[in-house]
Design an enzyme around this catalytic site. Structure first.
Site, PDB file in Angstrom:
ATOM      1  N   HIS A  49     110.572  18.338  14.918  1.00 35.03           N
ATOM      2  CA  HIS A  49     111.818  17.855  14.357  1.00 35.03           C
ATOM      3  C   HIS A  49     112.450  19.010  13.548  1.00 35.03           C
ATOM      4  O   HIS A  49     113.217  18.383  12.562  1.00 35.03           O
ATOM      5  CB  HIS A  49     111.640  16.485  13.866  1.00 35.03           C
ATOM      6  CG  HIS A  49     111.497  15.223  14.733  1.00 35.03           C
ATOM      7  ND1 HIS A  49     112.657  14.428  15.281  1.00 35.03           N
ATOM      8  CD2 HIS A  49     110.514  15.082  15.490  1.00 35.03           C
ATOM      9  CE1 HIS A  49     112.094  13.667  16.364  1.00 35.03           C
ATOM     10  NE2 HIS A  49     110.790  13.964  16.350  1.00 35.03           N
ATOM     11  N   SER A  66     112.935  14.287  45.720  1.00 37.31           N
ATOM     12  CA  SER A  66     111.751  14.280  44.769  1.00 37.31           C
ATOM     13  C   SER A  66     110.461  13.780  45.316  1.00 37.31           C
ATOM     14  O   SER A  66     110.490  12.879  46.054  1.00 37.31           O
ATOM     15  CB  SER A  66     112.309  13.279  43.901  1.00 37.31           C
ATOM     16  OG  SER A  66     110.931  12.854  43.183  1.00 37.31           O
ATOM     17  N   ASP A 113     112.440  22.617  23.755  1.00 42.75           N
ATOM     18  CA  ASP A 113     111.881  22.382  24.994  1.00 42.75           C
ATOM     19  C   ASP A 113     112.399  23.450  26.066  1.00 42.75           C
ATOM     20  O   ASP A 113     111.577  23.975  26.913  1.00 42.75           O
ATOM     21  CB  ASP A 113     111.939  20.930  25.602  1.00 42.75           C
ATOM     22  CG  ASP A 113     111.462  20.028  24.358  1.00 42.75           C
ATOM     23  OD1 ASP A 113     110.802  20.264  23.381  1.00 42.75           O
ATOM     24  OD2 ASP A 113     112.123  18.583  24.649  1.00 42.75           O
TER      25      ASP A 113
END
Ligand code: GLA
Length: 373
Positions: free
Chosen positions: A28, A61, A161
């Site tokens: 964070h 997918s 990320d």
């Protein structure tokens, strides 16, 4: 076992792989313009693609067996929204994205806080840029993928990320300054130090995770505004007592203390890794966990139990990794002590009536790469 890329092997024009990540330390801090130290997982998402003559995208997918088709007028939901988001962000950046038939296969566990969504975004971006024949420098891609996630998908995440999935290097942790996006590849040779990183996927349900994440982010932004700084990155540990004295709200004070001390712990961890003292990262990891538990209040009983039990059974350090409210714990353990920690954590989960965890050992893998055939 075959890898995601092997399972997609076929006649497609382009095949790219992007990994999930764990964060060694620096939680964070990214949306506070601070520091993070993730490394890429060996678990990755593969995307293959071929151009279509018309401007529409057809995505299959492997996971769900579904094919989703969309064009520029559609607002896409569900897993395929990450694909549509990347198409949108690339077009916003001026890339003439061709229509494409895409296939996705992934070895990144979903919903475990290991960045399966960033892995998907980054691999899709690599394939589409490739099919477009466009020049989108690697260093610009994390921001574009983050924009896709923030503005199209609507998740207010930071840049960690996408940066990890794009920029990580095998055998290294990525020291990233989330303000300047300056990077340093820090050697992280676990085997050379006789160590392992054991991941415990707590399997805790991610309840309220989106709302809580947004609330933490908002508190940080409000605190920065009260303190008159651009972001909490601009407060360092020496300035922390003064900063805390200016904040009336006790919860806000704890949030700020987490972010400021966590940034320092990242810098300290980078120092010990540069010096080759990997074991010394352990106590910093544990301190990070305590700060997330007590000040940022983002842990849950399953992850606290995994950390406590790992430490009781010889781990050098342990902490939750990722956004919180479940997800995974990392334990830094001696090679020969890994099995004992794993067994003890499993037993503790059973004794507490928790869903059995998944456990696996990870080593730092490569960031996004092309598979040539
Ligand atoms: C999630 C977000 C990241 C970061 C972490 C917490 O993984 O996607 O941007 O904020 O939480 O460190």
């Amino acid at each position: 076992m075959t890898t995601a890329a092997e399972r997609l092997d076929g006649p497609a024009q382009s095949l790219w792989v992007s990994p999930g990540r764990v964060n060694l330390i620096g939680e964070h801090t990214d949306y506070n313009d601070g520091f993070v130290l993730p490394f890429a997982l060996p678990h990755a998402t593969a995307v293959s693609g071929s151009r279509l003559p018309e401007r529409r995208w057809e995505v299959t997918s492997e996971q769900t067996g579904e094919t989703v088709t969309f064009d520029l007028r559609d607002k896409v939901d569900g897993w395929a929204s990450y694909v549509a988001a990347v198409v949108w962000a690339l077009r916003e950046a001026g890339v003439d994205v061709p229509g494409a038939r895409l296939a996705v296969a992934s070895d990144v566990p979903f919903g475990a806080g290991l960045s399966s969504s960033a892995a998907l975004e980054c691999a899709v971006m690599a394939v589409l840029v490739d099919l477009a024949g466009a020049d989108v420098p690697t260093r610009d891609r994390p921001r574009l993928a983050q924009r896709a996630e923030n503005e199209y998908v609507g998740a207010p995440t930071g840049i960690m990320d996408q940066a990890a999935s794009t920029l990580c290097r095998e055998g290294h942790a990525l020291f990233l300054d989330c303000r300047s996006l300056a990077t340093e590849q820090v050697p992280f040779d676990l085997a050379g130090a006789g160590l392992k990183i054991l991941v415990v996927d707590s399997k805790a349900p991610h309840a309220h995770v989106d709302g809580e994440y947004a609330a933490r982010r908002r508190a940080c932004e409000e605190a920065a505004a009260i303190l008159g700084v651009t972001a909490l990155r601009d407060v360092d540990v020496d300035g922390l007592p003064d900063a805390l004295a200016k904040l009336d709200d006790e919860t806000m004070r704890r949030r700020v203390r987490h972010v400021v001390t966590e940034n320092q712990r990242v810098l300290d961890t980078v120092d010990v890794l540069r010096a080759g003292d990997l074991r010394a990262a352990g106590p910093l990891m544990t301190a990070s966990h305590e700060s997330m538990r007590d000040d940022y209040e983002i842990t849950v009983p399953q992850v606290d139990t995994a950390v406590r039990v790992a430490l009781e059974h010889g781990a050098h350090g342990a902490r939750m990794t990722g956004g919180g409210f479940g997800g995974c714990v990392l334990a830094l353990v001696d090679e020969e002590g890994c099995d004992a920690v794993e067994t003890a954590v499993r037993e503790a989960f059973a004794a507490n009536g928790f869903t059995p965890p998944d456990t696996f050992v990870v080593t730092p893998g490569p960031g996004t790469y092309r598979v040539s055939r």
